[in-house]
Enzyme design. Structure first.
Site, PDB file in Angstrom:
ATOM      1  N   SER A  77      46.763  48.521  35.735  1.00  0.00           N
ATOM      2  CA  SER A  77      46.075  48.855  36.988  1.00  0.00           C
ATOM      3  C   SER A  77      46.977  49.753  37.827  1.00  0.00           C
ATOM      4  O   SER A  77      48.119  49.392  38.107  1.00  0.00           O
ATOM      5  CB  SER A  77      45.784  47.590  37.793  1.00  0.00           C
ATOM      6  OG  SER A  77      44.965  46.715  37.070  1.00  0.00           O
ATOM      7  N   ARG A 136      50.763  40.601  43.515  1.00  0.00           N
ATOM      8  CA  ARG A 136      51.559  41.712  42.953  1.00  0.00           C
ATOM      9  C   ARG A 136      52.756  42.053  43.838  1.00  0.00           C
ATOM     10  O   ARG A 136      53.157  43.199  43.949  1.00  0.00           O
ATOM     11  CB  ARG A 136      50.702  42.976  42.773  1.00  0.00           C
ATOM     12  CG  ARG A 136      49.584  42.854  41.790  1.00  0.00           C
ATOM     13  CD  ARG A 136      50.100  42.605  40.359  1.00  0.00           C
ATOM     14  NE  ARG A 136      49.057  42.777  39.388  1.00  0.00           N
ATOM     15  CZ  ARG A 136      48.204  41.829  39.034  1.00  0.00           C
ATOM     16  NH1 ARG A 136      48.279  40.637  39.572  1.00  0.00           N
ATOM     17  NH2 ARG A 136      47.280  42.066  38.122  1.00  0.00           N
ATOM     18  N   GLU A 191      49.786  50.265  42.931  1.00  0.00           N
ATOM     19  CA  GLU A 191      50.500  49.096  42.421  1.00  0.00           C
ATOM     20  C   GLU A 191      51.726  49.534  41.626  1.00  0.00           C
ATOM     21  O   GLU A 191      52.741  48.850  41.573  1.00  0.00           O
ATOM     22  CB  GLU A 191      49.534  48.311  41.522  1.00  0.00           C
ATOM     23  CG  GLU A 191      49.887  46.866  41.337  1.00  0.00           C
ATOM     24  CD  GLU A 191      50.017  46.502  39.882  1.00  0.00           C
ATOM     25  OE1 GLU A 191      51.161  46.369  39.428  1.00  0.00           O
ATOM     26  OE2 GLU A 191      48.973  46.328  39.233  1.00  0.00           O
TER      27      GLU A 191
HETATM   28  N1  EPU Z   1      34.754  46.946  37.684  1.00  0.00           N
HETATM   29  C1  EPU Z   1      33.868  47.995  37.692  1.00  0.00           C
HETATM   30  N2  EPU Z   1      34.238  49.169  37.127  1.00  0.00           N
HETATM   31  C2  EPU Z   1      35.439  49.352  36.542  1.00  0.00           C
HETATM   32  C3  EPU Z   1      36.368  48.285  36.547  1.00  0.00           C
HETATM   33  C4  EPU Z   1      35.995  47.092  37.120  1.00  0.00           C
HETATM   34  O1  EPU Z   1      32.765  47.873  38.202  1.00  0.00           O
HETATM   35  O2  EPU Z   1      35.702  50.458  36.047  1.00  0.00           O
HETATM   36  C5  EPU Z   1      34.350  45.658  38.299  1.00  0.00           C
HETATM   37  C6  EPU Z   1      33.542  44.785  37.348  1.00  0.00           C
HETATM   38  O3  EPU Z   1      32.533  44.154  38.086  1.00  0.00           O
HETATM   39  C7  EPU Z   1      34.529  43.738  36.894  1.00  0.00           C
HETATM   40  C8  EPU Z   1      35.414  43.606  38.126  1.00  0.00           C
HETATM   41  O4  EPU Z   1      35.489  44.915  38.666  1.00  0.00           O
HETATM   42  O5  EPU Z   1      33.896  42.538  36.590  1.00  0.00           O
HETATM   43  C9  EPU Z   1      36.814  43.109  37.798  1.00  0.00           C
HETATM   44  O6  EPU Z   1      37.364  43.898  36.728  1.00  0.00           O
HETATM   45  P1  EPU Z   1      38.470  43.293  35.750  1.00  0.00           P
HETATM   46  O7  EPU Z   1      38.096  41.948  35.284  1.00  0.00           O
HETATM   47  O8  EPU Z   1      38.794  44.319  34.738  1.00  0.00           O
HETATM   48  O9  EPU Z   1      39.712  43.061  36.713  1.00  0.00           O
HETATM   49  P2  EPU Z   1      40.387  43.988  37.821  1.00  0.00           P
HETATM   50  O10 EPU Z   1      40.163  43.318  39.137  1.00  0.00           O
HETATM   51  O11 EPU Z   1      39.938  45.395  37.685  1.00  0.00           O
HETATM   52  C10 EPU Z   1      42.638  42.701  37.783  1.00  0.00           C
HETATM   53  C11 EPU Z   1      44.095  42.988  37.607  1.00  0.00           C
HETATM   54  C12 EPU Z   1      44.414  43.228  36.134  1.00  0.00           C
HETATM   55  C13 EPU Z   1      44.030  41.984  35.367  1.00  0.00           C
HETATM   56  C14 EPU Z   1      42.545  41.691  35.589  1.00  0.00           C
HETATM   57  C15 EPU Z   1      42.101  40.387  34.971  1.00  0.00           C
HETATM   58  C16 EPU Z   1      44.812  44.028  39.675  1.00  0.00           C
HETATM   59  C17 EPU Z   1      45.276  45.270  40.350  1.00  0.00           C
HETATM   60  N3  EPU Z   1      44.473  44.150  38.394  1.00  0.00           N
HETATM   61  O12 EPU Z   1      41.923  43.861  37.420  1.00  0.00           O
HETATM   62  O13 EPU Z   1      45.814  43.405  36.024  1.00  0.00           O
HETATM   63  O14 EPU Z   1      44.284  42.153  33.988  1.00  0.00           O
HETATM   64  O15 EPU Z   1      42.283  41.577  37.008  1.00  0.00           O
HETATM   65  O16 EPU Z   1      42.632  39.331  35.689  1.00  0.00           O
HETATM   66  O17 EPU Z   1      44.783  42.966  40.294  1.00  0.00           O
HETATM   67  C18 EPU Z   1      47.523  45.065  36.011  1.00  0.00           C
HETATM   68  O18 EPU Z   1      47.950  44.565  37.058  1.00  0.00           O
HETATM   69  O19 EPU Z   1      48.097  46.051  35.484  1.00  0.00           O
HETATM   70  C19 EPU Z   1      46.319  44.538  35.395  1.00  0.00           C
HETATM   71  C20 EPU Z   1      45.765  45.103  34.321  1.00  0.00           C
END
Ligand code: EPU
Length: 338
Positions: free
Chosen positions: A238, A164, A334
């Site tokens: 995010s 990012r 972010e």
């Molecule tokens: N999780 C929780 N609770 C929550 C949210 C997430 O426990 O409320 C845990 C779950 O275990 C889940 C893991 O976190 O499996 C990962 O969650 P998710 O797949 O939703 O991905 P993220 O790491 O929360 C990142 C990016 C997103 C992107 C997704 C998918 C960042 C800051 N965010 O989110 O990007 O869509 O991965 O690749 O790296 C964005 O940048 O605006 C964005 C949406």
């Protein structure tokens, strides 16, 4: 070219914040941008270039010139045996651009379907999702150096892409207006289904013949199921980055919290799911006035209607403090705060 004064910005930012800009104009060519910046310089007021407004939180009115990039156009600029190079104006909508490339059967962007915002913002923060970051397929961009009015080309290495991050968020912050971006897309797809949720969704969809169209649809389904649609509930995706910690920190945290969601990255570092940390602090689904934490994804802050930018910001600070207190981990925002 029309310049408007005291313009309400609610419809120009996906958070739906009701801030105002002192001067506002849209440009659809570099010449128009140069004309506008000449006026802005004469007034000695600050300048901000706006794309789709999908990664910004206005915490106050902007007493300067807010110029919205509406440079359009998609064209194939080069082709070799393996790749097609597709150039898009910075003002093109990202998802429509991705769909256009998928329609041409060109692979590389399908995992990045449905990300809000415009093409010009994609290299700014090296957008990424579901196992792919734009740096993997980025070829080059053209940008106007605002200080000397010259158009400069940046290749992949020049952009210093990180998680990012890019040179445009750091040392060149506010110094360039991105005009166009060229992506190097594959004629033969290399499917990336490494992200667990994609495989699960593809199975649920009963996909037997993997294709870029199917991956795109899987990503669209996953995103729609857990991320709020900015057209309905204000948000900027995010709000925080997923933090990186070292092995010693990881071992200690994992011992204390065996459910910790983390994955190894380079150099014996671990990336933590910030959404999990925030959820553990009890914030998921929290609402105070019109500012809240999304009920299905704790990493996303939302505006239920009339939240002020300051309220969202203050909520983000409370979240940051509580995660730091419980886990000893410092979250980083972010979203760009203005
Ligand atoms: N999780 C929780 N609770 C929550 C949210 C997430 O426990 O409320 C845990 C779950 O275990 C889940 C893991 O976190 O499996 C990962 O969650 P998710 O797949 O939703 O991905 P993220 O790491 O929360 C990142 C990016 C997103 C992107 C997704 C998918 C960042 C800051 N965010 O989110 O990007 O869509 O991965 O690749 O790296 C964005 O940048 O605006 C964005 C949406």
């Amino acid at each position: 070219m029309q310049v408007s004064e005291n313009v309400l910005l609610k419809s120009y930012n996906t958070f739906g914040i009701d801030a105002q800009a002192r001067y506002f104009a849209a440009f659809s060519s570099v010449a128009a941008l140069q004309e506008l910046t000449a006026q802005q310089r004469a007034q000695q007021l600050p300048l901000m270039i706006l794309g789709g407004g999908s990664n910004i939180l206005f915490t106050q009115d902007f007493n300067g010139w807010l110029l919205k990039n509406e440079i359009k156009g998609i064209s194939i600029v080069k082709e070799d045996n393996d790749y097609v190079y597709v150039k898009a104006g910075a003002g093109e909508n990202w998802h429509q651009f991705v769909q256009h490339c998928i329609g041409l059967n060109l692979a590389g962007l399908e995992n990045l379907s449905l990300i809000p915002g415009n093409v010009g913002a994609s290299p700014m923060q090296n957008i990424g999702a579901y196992g792919v970051e734009i740096k993997d397929v980025f070829h080059e961009l053209e940008a106007l150096h605002l200080a000397d009015n010259k158009v400069v080309t940046f290749n992949n290495a020049d952009c210093h892409f990180g998680y990012r991050e890019s040179v445009f968020k750091k040392e060149y912050r506010q110094q360039f207006a991105i005009l166009s971006v060229t992506y190097r897309l594959s004629k033969q797809p290399h499917f990336n289904t490494s992200y667990g949720a994609i495989n699960e969704e593809l199975q649920r969809m009963n996909v037997s013949d993997l294709s870029i169209q199917a991956i795109s649809q899987a990503v669209i389904n996953i995103r729609s199921s857990k991320l709020p649609d900015p057209a309905k509930i204000g948000n900027a995706g995010s709000f925080f980055k997923n933090p990186t910690i070292n092995k010693a920190q990881y071992t200690a945290l994992h011992e204390a919290y065996p459910q910790l969601v983390a994955y190894p990255v380079a150099d014996e570092q671990f990336k933590l799911a910030a959404g999990w940390l925030i959820e553990q602090c009890g914030w998921k689904g929290y609402r105070k006035g019109d500012a809240g934490v999304h009920a299905k994804q704790a990493l996303v802050l939302v505006n239920y209607g009339h939240a002020r930018g300051r309220e969202i910001y203050d909520l983000s600070q409370e979240i940051l403090d509580s995660v730091e207190e419980k886990f000893g981990v410092a979250l980083e925002r972010e979203v760009n705060i203005c």
